[in-house]
Structure formats: structure tokens, C-alpha cells
Motif scaffolding. Structure first.
Motif, PDB file in Angstrom:
ATOM      1  N   GLN A 142      37.617  38.566  41.357  1.00 16.51           N
ATOM      2  CA  GLN A 142      37.586  38.976  39.943  1.00 16.51           C
ATOM      3  C   GLN A 142      38.144  37.860  39.055  1.00 16.51           C
ATOM      4  OE1 GLN A 142      38.808  43.068  39.306  1.00 16.51           O
ATOM      5  NE2 GLN A 142      39.329  42.676  37.164  1.00 16.51           N
ATOM      6  N   VAL A 202      38.875  40.724  32.015  1.00 17.20           N
ATOM      7  CA  VAL A 202      38.509  40.770  33.436  1.00 17.20           C
ATOM      8  C   VAL A 202      39.571  40.024  34.248  1.00 17.20           C
ATOM      9  CG1 VAL A 202      36.831  39.962  35.151  1.00 17.20           C
ATOM     10  CG2 VAL A 202      36.024  40.955  32.999  1.00 17.20           C
ATOM     11  N   LEU A 203      40.007  38.896  33.672  1.00 16.71           N
ATOM     12  CA  LEU A 203      40.967  38.029  34.365  1.00 16.71           C
ATOM     13  C   LEU A 203      42.355  38.669  34.455  1.00 16.71           C
ATOM     14  CD1 LEU A 203      41.386  35.100  35.520  1.00 16.71           C
ATOM     15  CD2 LEU A 203      42.195  34.492  33.253  1.00 16.71           C
ATOM     16  N   ARG A 238      36.267  39.163  26.380  1.00 17.40           N
ATOM     17  CA  ARG A 238      35.792  40.031  27.471  1.00 17.40           C
ATOM     18  C   ARG A 238      36.226  39.487  28.826  1.00 17.40           C
ATOM     19  NH1 ARG A 238      31.918  40.524  31.383  1.00 17.40           N
ATOM     20  NH2 ARG A 238      31.160  42.632  31.773  1.00 17.40           N
ATOM     21  N   GLU A 239      36.064  38.181  29.027  1.00 14.61           N
ATOM     22  CA  GLU A 239      36.396  37.597  30.326  1.00 14.61           C
ATOM     23  C   GLU A 239      37.913  37.511  30.514  1.00 14.61           C
ATOM     24  OE1 GLU A 239      34.106  37.442  32.395  1.00 14.61           O
ATOM     25  OE2 GLU A 239      32.442  37.706  31.003  1.00 14.61           O
ATOM     26  N   MET A 240      38.636  37.331  29.405  1.00 13.39           N
ATOM     27  CA  MET A 240      40.097  37.329  29.470  1.00 13.39           C
ATOM     28  C   MET A 240      40.592  38.656  30.044  1.00 13.39           C
ATOM     29  SD  MET A 240      42.275  35.090  28.781  1.00 13.39           S
ATOM     30  CE  MET A 240      43.931  34.727  28.240  1.00 13.39           C
ATOM     31  N   ILE A 298      35.794  46.048  31.319  1.00 17.03           N
ATOM     32  CA  ILE A 298      37.240  46.169  31.446  1.00 17.03           C
ATOM     33  C   ILE A 298      37.884  45.749  30.123  1.00 17.03           C
ATOM     34  CG2 ILE A 298      39.278  45.241  32.626  1.00 17.03           C
ATOM     35  CD1 ILE A 298      37.415  44.769  35.075  1.00 17.03           C
ATOM     36  N   GLN A 310      31.179  47.002  38.952  1.00 13.57           N
ATOM     37  CA  GLN A 310      30.446  46.995  37.685  1.00 13.57           C
ATOM     38  C   GLN A 310      28.938  46.798  37.871  1.00 13.57           C
ATOM     39  OE1 GLN A 310      32.839  44.007  35.622  1.00 13.57           O
ATOM     40  NE2 GLN A 310      33.583  45.550  34.198  1.00 13.57           N
ATOM     41  N   ALA A 317      35.707  35.592  36.072  1.00 17.69           N
ATOM     42  CA  ALA A 317      36.134  35.439  34.672  1.00 17.69           C
ATOM     43  C   ALA A 317      36.244  33.955  34.327  1.00 17.69           C
ATOM     44  CB  ALA A 317      37.467  36.150  34.453  1.00 17.69           C
ATOM     45  N   MET A 343      34.084  31.720  31.572  1.00 13.82           N
ATOM     46  CA  MET A 343      34.737  30.957  30.502  1.00 13.82           C
ATOM     47  C   MET A 343      34.253  29.507  30.512  1.00 13.82           C
ATOM     48  SD  MET A 343      38.654  32.350  30.821  1.00 13.82           S
ATOM     49  CE  MET A 343      39.040  34.095  30.594  1.00 13.82           C
ATOM     50  N   SER A 386      43.487  41.625  33.897  1.00 14.47           N
ATOM     51  CA  SER A 386      43.626  42.966  34.472  1.00 14.47           C
ATOM     52  C   SER A 386      43.851  42.908  35.984  1.00 14.47           C
ATOM     53  CB  SER A 386      42.396  43.818  34.153  1.00 14.47           C
ATOM     54  OG  SER A 386      41.245  43.245  34.730  1.00 14.47           O
TER      55      SER A 386
END
Lengths: 409, 409
Positions: free
Chosen positions: A75, B68-69, B64-66, B145, A99, A79, A83, B71
Motif C-alpha cells: 500500500q 493511501v500512504l 488522495r495518494e497521501m 481511503i 479496492q 501511493a 505520486m 493510513s
């Protein structure tokens, strides 16, 4: 324009710099107009770090919680890769196994994929995004996080390629393809342009550990063309696919696999009664010792000799088990030898070419190499020989079957 | 038997050893027959490590990716805590925000909770399991997420307690409760047995940073009794709840809050016209400078003085903005002072007790402390004084209002 699934392992995404390199490689495929789905593993070292934490909490960590824990590794990578792609100006969206919905059975830490929902991924591809999926993980019917077991990211890649009907599943590794044999043994070893699923399975299980066996089986089952490529070098790699019908003229042999790590156990003079092999090999297998080659000769004077090979580390354990059986089976003697190795010729062409075996035996005889055991399958001939002859045998066979020369196609 | 939600922050779960300590504490509550839902943060340092990785990929990481990271931080902790509980022989199951289904809006990195599905958690509690939930995270309608922003784990705890109608939400911290004032300033500072939501809000925003303000607001809104406790020391902590109707005889003042980090800007001789305050403070707020106290005296000779305080680090920036406005507003002069502090009396009892303000002013006068500004609210009186008098003022007020003595109850 085609749809490509690309899988990058832990070493390929092992640092910030390497993830940026992967992003650049993915971007090049986008520039060429391809739709790209990327599957990534955890950054190298991360999974082990998490497992260490788990073991500090519990001797035998609960499988369900182990999956919750280690699935964080991939995961993190999805991410970060998104980025990096955004930073290069490319649209990208990350997906955990849950997901996507990669539905698996409930076998935590070794789950099997049952079904993949491709709807969201297809929508994202249509929207022009790179889709980045966490390898190695899924979710069961009840929403629990599952993992496919170590190395399972290859399987995720192949399964996604199958579900999306992708044109190719590219597996990026630290080698630039599959070779006719180990280049450390034979300088002339040549990268194969293509190889069949069956051949790859025989090569892989015999020690050329480029791909996870399960993912090759999976690719073969769903006919997903697999390509093995180097993560950080350019090149065509090796395409693994179904047998090419038009390639019947191809050379009989694709490659030579070998393994050093074997030991041989022979039970001499066993009374030749039904159930003999089971009587001897049953207890060995019950002790969780994996048996590789098994050879039994025709009986003479109502007794026969049974020989089998095991991994070298298991020899003493296996020997003890077999010695205990000597009296029970009425065998005469048990002999062991741990200075052996196995050399195998692999090739689908073997099916239609006569004389492969005899050419192999003659080549070895010319080098005065004594063959101790022989086993054969449809696309493979294996011989067990004294370990010190390994390199000599592989080089001689590589030359005799002209594996250094590219096939006319 | 009651249902308790317990929240442990990053420091409390900052190492393998500490997670084991938390497991033991949770186990004790189970032994007493309580149902327990535990909310945990990421191990201390982990969130920052992940943010560093993100910044290495992209200057402004995609929100959004932050999510995912970062979490993954809490996801690691829930798995480890469950393992620790299993190791002690207790049933426990982990839930990510998405698995609970903590539904939020789509504001990545600062999402707000919309709804919590309590079905799975209730089933697990009925089955005798401890439920361990990842704080700080949720999922939006589309399955993305989300995170609630830093410190959001308190909010998760309170929201779960509200959804489950829990008897108490316990927030474990590195202090053993809420004090009448900072014990580093007043040796006699006393831990409060209870305090109201409103008082806690005034105390928190004034510098007693025990709890996230948002979680206290949330607890007040849904009337969830909150208890602040020390993670690794035993003790009753401080209960934060609605005002106790039967406690009207309680002392007027619950505590004394203060803040050192302020600076004062005064605009003298501004023509007293409508819109004056907006003309001056609008540009300050547009520059993202937070204004705390604002005081405007009655006009004299058609001019007035406007004073406001800002965080000390913002003083020069705010001063420059205001000086630019002098000509435009026709003001006479701008004065600044960064050697000030603010001291506040807080207490719901103030509403029904006369004379609190005058007693405060007399106490400070007796110590020859000059009051520069005064502001009041329903349950708070704040004064701005010279910074060097801070400790003296707090100690004098603490003694004058007998805060070292426990209220008769």
C-alpha cells in the motif's frame, strides 16, 4: 495501442530513486500510447521489517492480523509510485487489493484468487490514468484483507492481465530474460527470445528462479503472454507463451537446467513386493522431506534397488528413516551420496525429435562422465551425475545442442 | 458491565513493548467484564517517516495518494495490538477505517465523518472480542481511503463512542488528567475529577493541549462522556461531560489557562467609521494570520483605538500589513508589543457567580500587575498582561480562587 500489465518487485521499488525510475519507465509506455496497469511489491526489506514486528508480539502471529500488517507494505508503494507519476505529469490512481476487488478465498497468508472486478480499473484506463495496484493482496467475501503468500505479486500481475484480457504481462526483474542455461556456468549462454509455459515451468522448478512457478502455471492456464525483462536495462526480454504452432522447426532443446543441492539415497536388495515404494517413501514424505527423482530398476532374483534424491540438507534425516526400515522391508543395504548433481535438458521440441536422449548420453560419455540415474518426462531429460562434473557436463551439452546459436526463425 | 471506547495515541503505541503494555491494560478492562473497543494511532514517528517519503516523490503530494500512504501507519498498529492481545489469550479483531465503514466526505487529508456502520463491531463485541480500530482514517462513498487530518484519532474514538452509544470514551495520554493549571507553573495545581465540555474547550484552545479541540466539540455535541487518563499510570483521570445540574454549588472557576506565544498590535486614533474593524482586520486575515483577542474601546473625539493579538511569529507580518493601512484608514499611529501573555479564568460556575471578574482584577492589582486588555465570554475571563508577570499572576489567581482545594461534592 495495447493494454500492458507491468509488475515490479521489491528490489525494483526498493528506494525513492528506484520508484522514480519505475515511474519514468511506465511513462515511456504511456507516451507510446499503451494503456498501463502497474503491479508493485513492497519496498525491499519492508515485508521482513513488518514480520519482525509481528514476531515480537506473538510467537505464531495470527494469520488474519499478519495479512492486515504485511499488506501495508504494498500500500505504501502504490501511493509513492502514483505520486512519482503525478510529479512527471501523468494521471495515475492507486488501488489496494481490496479496492480493485481482488476476491480471494479465506486462507490467510496463502490465499488464492477467485475473481477480479475489473470495472473501476477499466474506467480509470478509459479516463487516461495509469492504474497502480498493490500486488500480493486481496480481500475475502467478508471484507477481510488476505495475502497470496510471498512472491504473490507475480500472480497478481498475471491474474489482472487475464481479467483485463491484456496483450502482455511484463514481469520486471534483475535479469534481462530467460537464458539457455546459467551464464555463470556457460559463458555462451544465450537469452531466449521466447519459451513456452511448459518449458519455463521445467526450467523454473529446476533452479532458474526467475519467475514464481505459480504465476507461470496461472499464465499458461489463462494463456496470458508473459515477458521477463530487466527493471533498469532496456531490451526485449524473453516472451513466455503458448507453443508456437509454426515453430515446429525450432531446435529440440530450449535450455539446460541444473541443481547442485541434491543427495542420493539407494536401498539395495529390497524384496520386490507390491507396495515397496510406498513402504519406503511414505515415511520419508511423512517427515516433510521432499523427494525429487525416484528410480526403480527392474527386479532381478526377486529383489530390486530403489534410488531417490532429496535436498542435501535433508539427507541425514532421510537416511535415518530409511535405515529404520531395512529390517521391516528385508532390504540388504542402504547407500547414500551427497556429492551428486542433476542436469536436465528442457524443450518442447523434444516431443517431435528422436535421438535427443542418445545424443545427450553420447555427449556425456565422450567427456567420460558416468551417468548414475536417468529420468525423463515429455519435455525434459534429467541425469544425475557426480557433482564435480556439473560445469563440464552443462558446457558440453550446451555446445552439442548448439544452444549458443540463435534458431533460424 | 459497560461498553468502553479506549483511544491510545502514537506515543502510547510507540514500540513493541508499549503495545504490549496497552494490551495488558485493555485485558484488565475485559477481565472486569467490560466490552472494549480500542482506537489506535500510528506508532510515533511512523507518520512523519511516511510523509518524508511522500515529499521525496512529489513537492505537493497528491492528497488522495497521501491518504493511501499515511493510513498504513494505523493499519500496522491495529494488527500488532491484536497479536499482542491474542498472545495474552484474548479474542481481538482489527478493523481499518474502511472495514468498519467509517464513511467520510471526500476531503482527502482533512475528511469529516458522515456515518459509522456499527454492525460488524457489535457482532464482534457480542462474540466476546476486543475490537481494535485504526484511528484517523475512513473511506468515502466511492471507496477511496480518507484521513481526518493529524490528531484525528481522538475524533475516531469519540465518533465510535457516539455511534455505539458507549458509556465512556477514554483518551489515554502522557498526562494523568486535566489540571487546574500547568503544574510546571503552579506546584499546587490539582487534577480535576471532572470538567464540562465547554470548560475543556476553553482550556484546550488556551494552551492546555491535552485533547484535540475537534474531538471535544464532537463529544459535547453527541454527549459522549470523555475521560483523560495516563497511558501507563493508574488513576481515575479527568471526566469531561455535560454540566452536572446538581453541581451548581461547585466553585465558580475550574482552571486557569494561559498562553505566552502572543504579540499585541494597537492602531491608535482611527476615525470611528462603520467598517473600521473589517478594514484593518480583513487584510490581516487574508494573509492567513490568525487573530486571537480583539478589543475596541468606545470612541472619543470621533477616533478610537483598536487592539488585537496574534501569534508572536506573525507579529512582523501583521504589523507591516497594518502600517500599510495607516494612510488609507487615517489612523494616527501603530504600536506593537511582543512581550505580552494572556491569562484566562475558565469555569461554567462563572455564569451564576457574581464578582469573579472584580476578584480577578483585585488579585492582579494586589500584585501590582497592570492589565493591558480584558475580554470576556460566558465561561471565561481573559486578561493580557506583561509577559514577565505570567507565573506570578497564575499563582496568585490559583491561590485566590482556592483551586488547590478540592471542591466539596
Amino acid at each position: 495501442m495495447s493494454l500492458i500489465v507491468q509488475k515490479f518487485g521489491g528490489t525494483s521499488v526498493g528506494s525513492v530513486e528506484r520508484i522514480k525510475e519505475v515511474a519514468k519507465k511506465v511513462a515511456r509506455f504511456r507516451d507510446e500510447g499503451h494503456d498501463v496497469v502497474v503491479v508493485v511489491s513492497a519496498m525491499s526489506g519492508e515485508t521482513n521489517r513488518l514480520i519482525e514486528l509481528a514476531k515480537a508480539m506473538q510467537n505464531q502471529p495470527t494469520p488474519r492480523e499478519m495479512d492486515v500488517l504485511v499488506s501495508t507494505g504494498e500500500q505504501v508503494t502504490i501511493a509513492l509510485l502514483c505520486m512519482a507519476l503525478h510529479d512527471l505529469g501523468y494521471g495515475a490512481r492507486s488501488y489496494t487489493g481490496s479496492q480493485v476487488r481482488i476476491l480471494t478465498d479465506e486462507s490467510h497468508t496463502k490465499a488464492r484468487i477467485k475473481e477480479i472486478d475489473d470495472q473501476s480499473i477499466r474506467a480509470d484506463l478509459t479516463a487516461g490514468n495509469v492504474v497502480v495496484v498493490a500486488g500480493f493482496q486481496g480481500v475475502d467475501e467478508s471484507g477481510n484483507i488476505t495475502t497470496l503468500g510471498r512472491g504473490g505479486s507475480d500472480t497478481t500481475g498475471v491474474a489482472l492481465a487475464a481479467a483485463l484480457n491484456a496483450d502482455e504481462c511484463q514481469i520486471y526483474t534483475d535479469v534481462d530474460g530467460v537464458y539457455t542455461t546459467d551464464p555463470r556456468v556457460v559463458e555462451d549462454a544465450r537469452r531466449l527470445d521466447r519459451i513456452t509455459f511448459e518449458e519455463m515451468l521445467e526450467m523454473a522448478s529446476l533452479g532458474s528462479k526467475v519467475l514464481q512457478i505459480r504465476s507461470v502455471e496461472f499464465a499458461g492456464k489463462y494463456n496470458v503472454p508473459l515477458r521477463v525483462l530487466h527493471a533498469f536495462q532496456d531490451g526485449p526480454g524473453t516472451l513466455i507463451s503458448l507453443e508456437d504452432e509454426q515453430a515446429m522447426e525450432n531446435p529440440a532443446i530450449s535450455g539446460i537446467a541444473f541443481t547442485r543441492d541434491e543427495a542420493k539415497i539407494t536401498v539395495l536388495g529390497v524384496p520386490d513386493t507390491p507396495g515397496l515404494a510406498y513402504q519406503i517413501l511414505g515415511p520419508v514424505s511423512d517427515a516433510n522431506i521432499e523427494v525429487d527423482v525416484i528410480v526403480q530398476n527392474v527386479a532381478e532374483d526377486n529383489t530390486t534397488d530403489l534410488t531417490f534424491t532429496v535436498s542435501r540438507g535433508d539427507m541425514l534425516k532421510a537416511e535415518a528413516i530409511v535405515r529404520d526400515l531395512v529390517e521391516k522391508t528385508g532390504a540388504r543395504e542402504v547407500k547414500t551420496d551427497n556429492r551428486i548433481c542433476k542436469v536436465s535438458l528442457v524443450g518442447v521440441g523434444m516431443r517431435s525429435h528422436a535421438g535427443i536422449a542418445s545424443k545427450m548420453f553420447k555427449t556425456l560419455a565422450d567427456e567420460s562422465i558416468n551417468i548414475q540415474l536417468i529420468t525423463t518426462s515429455e519435455i525434459k531429460i534429467s541425469v544425475v551425475i557426480e557433482e564435480k562434473y556439473l560445469e563440464l557436463a552443462v558446457r558440453a551439452l550446451h555446445a552439442a545442442f548448439e544452444l549458443d546459436q540463435k534458431a533460424a526463425s
